[in-house]
Motif scaffolding. Structure first.
Motif, PDB file in Angstrom:
ATOM      1  N   LEU A 201      10.242  -4.572 -54.844  1.00 52.83           N
ATOM      2  CA  LEU A 201       8.932  -4.743 -54.851  1.00 52.83           C
ATOM      3  C   LEU A 201       8.413  -4.562 -53.281  1.00 52.83           C
ATOM      4  O   LEU A 201       7.327  -4.143 -52.958  1.00 52.83           O
ATOM      5  CB  LEU A 201       8.633  -6.535 -55.047  1.00 52.83           C
ATOM      6  CG  LEU A 201       8.651  -6.964 -56.467  1.00 52.83           C
ATOM      7  CD1 LEU A 201       8.760  -8.271 -56.494  1.00 52.83           C
ATOM      8  CD2 LEU A 201       7.809  -6.102 -57.532  1.00 52.83           C
ATOM      9  N   LYS A 202       9.491  -4.464 -52.156  1.00 50.01           N
ATOM     10  CA  LYS A 202       9.143  -4.183 -50.830  1.00 50.01           C
ATOM     11  C   LYS A 202      10.355  -3.949 -50.178  1.00 50.01           C
ATOM     12  O   LYS A 202      11.374  -4.742 -50.306  1.00 50.01           O
ATOM     13  CB  LYS A 202       8.381  -5.290 -50.411  1.00 50.01           C
ATOM     14  CG  LYS A 202       7.989  -4.810 -48.973  1.00 50.01           C
ATOM     15  CD  LYS A 202       7.129  -6.057 -48.260  1.00 50.01           C
ATOM     16  CE  LYS A 202       6.546  -5.613 -46.821  1.00 50.01           C
ATOM     17  NZ  LYS A 202       5.776  -6.804 -46.178  1.00 50.01           N
ATOM     18  N   LYS A 203      10.383  -3.033 -49.376  1.00 52.02           N
ATOM     19  CA  LYS A 203      11.624  -2.770 -48.432  1.00 52.02           C
ATOM     20  C   LYS A 203      11.004  -2.187 -47.083  1.00 52.02           C
ATOM     21  O   LYS A 203      10.913  -1.075 -47.258  1.00 52.02           O
ATOM     22  CB  LYS A 203      12.748  -2.209 -49.045  1.00 52.02           C
ATOM     23  CG  LYS A 203      13.794  -2.111 -48.301  1.00 52.02           C
ATOM     24  CD  LYS A 203      14.951  -1.617 -49.001  1.00 52.02           C
ATOM     25  CE  LYS A 203      16.519  -1.808 -48.267  1.00 52.02           C
ATOM     26  NZ  LYS A 203      17.607  -1.208 -49.023  1.00 52.02           N
ATOM     27  N   THR A 204      11.288  -3.024 -46.241  1.00 51.14           N
ATOM     28  CA  THR A 204      11.011  -2.430 -44.759  1.00 51.14           C
ATOM     29  C   THR A 204      12.364  -2.643 -43.847  1.00 51.14           C
ATOM     30  O   THR A 204      13.088  -3.630 -44.440  1.00 51.14           O
ATOM     31  CB  THR A 204       9.802  -2.792 -44.279  1.00 51.14           C
ATOM     32  OG1 THR A 204      10.217  -4.449 -44.115  1.00 51.14           O
ATOM     33  CG2 THR A 204       8.571  -2.529 -45.090  1.00 51.14           C
TER      34      THR A 204
ATOM     35  N   ALA B 208       3.169 -10.977 -56.078  1.00 47.28           N
ATOM     36  CA  ALA B 208       3.913 -10.023 -55.436  1.00 47.28           C
ATOM     37  C   ALA B 208       3.018  -9.625 -54.468  1.00 47.28           C
ATOM     38  O   ALA B 208       3.574  -9.440 -53.203  1.00 47.28           O
ATOM     39  CB  ALA B 208       4.540  -8.941 -56.362  1.00 47.28           C
ATOM     40  N   GLU B 209       1.689  -9.413 -54.673  1.00 54.68           N
ATOM     41  CA  GLU B 209       0.785  -8.760 -53.699  1.00 54.68           C
ATOM     42  C   GLU B 209       0.654  -9.825 -52.407  1.00 54.68           C
ATOM     43  O   GLU B 209       0.808  -9.446 -51.193  1.00 54.68           O
ATOM     44  CB  GLU B 209      -0.543  -8.307 -54.310  1.00 54.68           C
ATOM     45  CG  GLU B 209      -1.075  -7.497 -53.507  1.00 54.68           C
ATOM     46  CD  GLU B 209      -2.518  -7.141 -54.241  1.00 54.68           C
ATOM     47  OE1 GLU B 209      -3.659  -7.237 -53.787  1.00 54.68           O
ATOM     48  OE2 GLU B 209      -2.476  -7.086 -55.591  1.00 54.68           O
TER      49      GLU B 209
ATOM     50  N   ASN C 105       4.015  -9.867 -50.496  1.00 59.52           N
ATOM     51  CA  ASN C 105       4.279  -8.787 -49.757  1.00 59.52           C
ATOM     52  C   ASN C 105       3.534  -8.375 -48.478  1.00 59.52           C
ATOM     53  O   ASN C 105       3.795  -7.568 -47.575  1.00 59.52           O
ATOM     54  CB  ASN C 105       4.347  -7.487 -50.583  1.00 59.52           C
ATOM     55  CG  ASN C 105       5.367  -7.323 -51.583  1.00 59.52           C
ATOM     56  OD1 ASN C 105       6.420  -8.307 -51.669  1.00 59.52           O
ATOM     57  ND2 ASN C 105       5.325  -6.419 -52.703  1.00 59.52           N
TER      58      ASN C 105
ATOM     59  N   HIS D 278      12.030  -7.639 -47.554  1.00 59.07           N
ATOM     60  CA  HIS D 278      12.441  -7.139 -48.875  1.00 59.07           C
ATOM     61  C   HIS D 278      11.846  -8.008 -49.891  1.00 59.07           C
ATOM     62  O   HIS D 278      12.051  -9.436 -49.677  1.00 59.07           O
ATOM     63  CB  HIS D 278      14.259  -6.910 -49.013  1.00 59.07           C
ATOM     64  CG  HIS D 278      14.833  -6.483 -48.106  1.00 59.07           C
ATOM     65  ND1 HIS D 278      16.144  -6.522 -47.957  1.00 59.07           N
ATOM     66  CD2 HIS D 278      14.587  -5.811 -47.122  1.00 59.07           C
ATOM     67  CE1 HIS D 278      16.709  -5.888 -46.889  1.00 59.07           C
ATOM     68  NE2 HIS D 278      15.616  -5.417 -46.438  1.00 59.07           N
ATOM     69  N   ASN D 279      11.716  -7.598 -50.958  1.00 59.23           N
ATOM     70  CA  ASN D 279      11.338  -8.402 -52.184  1.00 59.23           C
ATOM     71  C   ASN D 279      11.670  -7.456 -53.286  1.00 59.23           C
ATOM     72  O   ASN D 279      11.430  -6.613 -53.497  1.00 59.23           O
ATOM     73  CB  ASN D 279       9.908  -8.710 -52.190  1.00 59.23           C
ATOM     74  CG  ASN D 279       9.273  -9.616 -53.206  1.00 59.23           C
ATOM     75  OD1 ASN D 279      10.269 -10.480 -53.853  1.00 59.23           O
ATOM     76  ND2 ASN D 279       8.064  -9.827 -53.327  1.00 59.23           N
ATOM     77  N   TYR D 280      12.501  -8.558 -54.281  1.00 62.39           N
ATOM     78  CA  TYR D 280      13.025  -7.901 -55.531  1.00 62.39           C
ATOM     79  C   TYR D 280      12.617  -8.626 -56.755  1.00 62.39           C
ATOM     80  O   TYR D 280      12.630  -9.903 -56.701  1.00 62.39           O
ATOM     81  CB  TYR D 280      14.569  -7.917 -55.522  1.00 62.39           C
ATOM     82  CG  TYR D 280      15.319  -6.816 -54.771  1.00 62.39           C
ATOM     83  CD1 TYR D 280      15.623  -5.631 -55.287  1.00 62.39           C
ATOM     84  CD2 TYR D 280      15.600  -7.050 -53.343  1.00 62.39           C
ATOM     85  CE1 TYR D 280      16.378  -4.686 -54.305  1.00 62.39           C
ATOM     86  CE2 TYR D 280      16.099  -6.220 -52.688  1.00 62.39           C
ATOM     87  CZ  TYR D 280      16.654  -4.768 -53.139  1.00 62.39           C
ATOM     88  OH  TYR D 280      17.277  -3.663 -52.538  1.00 62.39           O
TER      89      TYR D 280
ATOM     90  N   PHE E  54      13.050 -12.792 -52.000  1.00 60.58           N
ATOM     91  CA  PHE E  54      12.594 -12.218 -50.998  1.00 60.58           C
ATOM     92  C   PHE E  54      12.863 -12.759 -49.638  1.00 60.58           C
ATOM     93  O   PHE E  54      13.265 -13.939 -49.514  1.00 60.58           O
ATOM     94  CB  PHE E  54      11.134 -11.908 -50.788  1.00 60.58           C
ATOM     95  CG  PHE E  54      10.104 -13.376 -50.911  1.00 60.58           C
ATOM     96  CD1 PHE E  54       9.821 -14.002 -52.097  1.00 60.58           C
ATOM     97  CD2 PHE E  54      10.041 -13.986 -49.755  1.00 60.58           C
ATOM     98  CE1 PHE E  54       9.320 -15.057 -52.266  1.00 60.58           C
ATOM     99  CE2 PHE E  54       9.276 -15.206 -49.849  1.00 60.58           C
ATOM    100  CZ  PHE E  54       8.888 -15.982 -50.766  1.00 60.58           C
TER     101      PHE E  54
END
Lengths: 167, 147
Positions: A158-161, B82-83, B86, B93-95, B105
């Motif tokens: 969903l996100k990776k930085t 999620a939004e 994030n 990170h968020n999975y 996350f």
């Protein structure tokens, strides 16, 4: 390496400038530290001394390639989680962490009843069968000290930085 | 990606030294020039096979705080939550994971006191429990993939 003794690295403005300039990567040139020094208008010696200092204190783990494992075909990423006897978790955790297919291994707090697990080991493979074979190997190693386990597969990133340093 | 790229990735996950020409040894080992090493690395980063090449900072040693957090998000609210999560720059990170706790996350803050504020803020705004699972001990950090 334990998190209980976080020898902290005191940062000054120069360290922070170096971190900000490199947290998303080093300039890819034959002399990357010289390029960085030029960008920051600092002497090369100073930049190299600072980076080495941060590496020595553990503030930098290493200066390295970070693979995007999904893009490299390592598609199955299983977070294996284990409910291990508290008296034995540290000794066993060290053994699990030393397995070549385990990329990270940590002890974390339980949140019963929703979450009974206290040992995490990240296992990567090309597919789930490969991950499951590796998880079975961990189960054998833990033996009767383990009361239960699960594998949480990631279904979506969903996100990776990288690390973000503000200011 | 060819055999040299694979060798480069395998070799350079362990790290380079802080020396004036840190690619000299690996270039000699692989029989290519240092310029070819950096050109290949740039191509690997550009194509997304490497997420980056550079220092891996340990936020805790820099005086910050890090935790792993998990939420059981109802399926019909998944995208909205999620939004929300994030949007925090502190979320690195968020999975999505297949489990009743289906969102995992990493939160990394520069000021240690900010960490619990972020978790509390997410609890409050989402109305969902956020399970805080900080590392109590690290057994090994290898992060090495043999290709």
């Amino acid at each position: 390496m334990t998190d209980g003794s976080p020898g902290m690295h005191a940062l000054d403005a120069v360290d922070r400038a170096i971190i900000r300039a490199t947290q998303n990567g080093l300039p890819l040139t034959v002399e990357p530290y010289a390029t960085l020094a030029e960008q920051l208008q600092l002497p090369l010696e100073e930049v190299m001394t600072r980076l080495q200092g941060m590496q020595d204190s553990g503030a930098i783990r290493r200066i390295a390639a970070v693979p995007q494992h999904y893009a490299l075909g390592i598609r199955a990423n299983g977070m294996s989680v284990w409910d291990v006897d508290d008296a034995m978790v540290d000794a066993l955790g060290e053994q699990v962490g030393a397995l070549p297919f385990v990329s990270h291994s940590y002890r974390r707090p339980r949140h019963p009843p929703q979450w009974p697990y206290n040992l995490f080991a990240m296992v990567h493979g090309r597919d789930r069968r490969q991950v499951e074979a590796k998880v079975a190997e961990i189960a054998r190693l833990l033996g009767s000290a383990c009361r239960g386990h699960d594998i949480l597969y990631s279904s979506r990133l969903l996100k990776k930085t990288g690390l973000r340093l503000s200011g | 990606m060819d055999a040299i790229d694979r060798a480069l990735i395998n070799r350079l996950q362990d790290g380079i030294a802080v020396t004036r020409r840190p690619f000299r040894a690996v270039a000699a080992e692989l029989g290519i020039s240092e310029q070819q090493v950096v050109d290949r690395l740039q191509a690997l980063v550009d194509s997304g096979l490497l997420s980056r090449f550079g220092p891996l900072y340990n936020a805790e040693r820099l005086g910050g705080a890090v935790t792993l957090a998990a939420i059981a998000v109802p399926e019909d609210r998944y995208e909205d939550v999620a939004e929300l999560v994030n949007a925090y720059p502190e979320v690195a990170h968020n999975y999505a994971r297949e489990h009743p706790l289906n969102m995992w996350f990493v939160v990394s803050t520069e000021r240690p006191d900010r960490l619990q504020q972020v978790l509390e803020d997410i609890r409050h705004r989402s109305g969902l429990e956020v399970y805080d699972m900080p590392r109590q001990r690290e057994y090994y950090i290898g992060l090495r993939f043999e290709l």
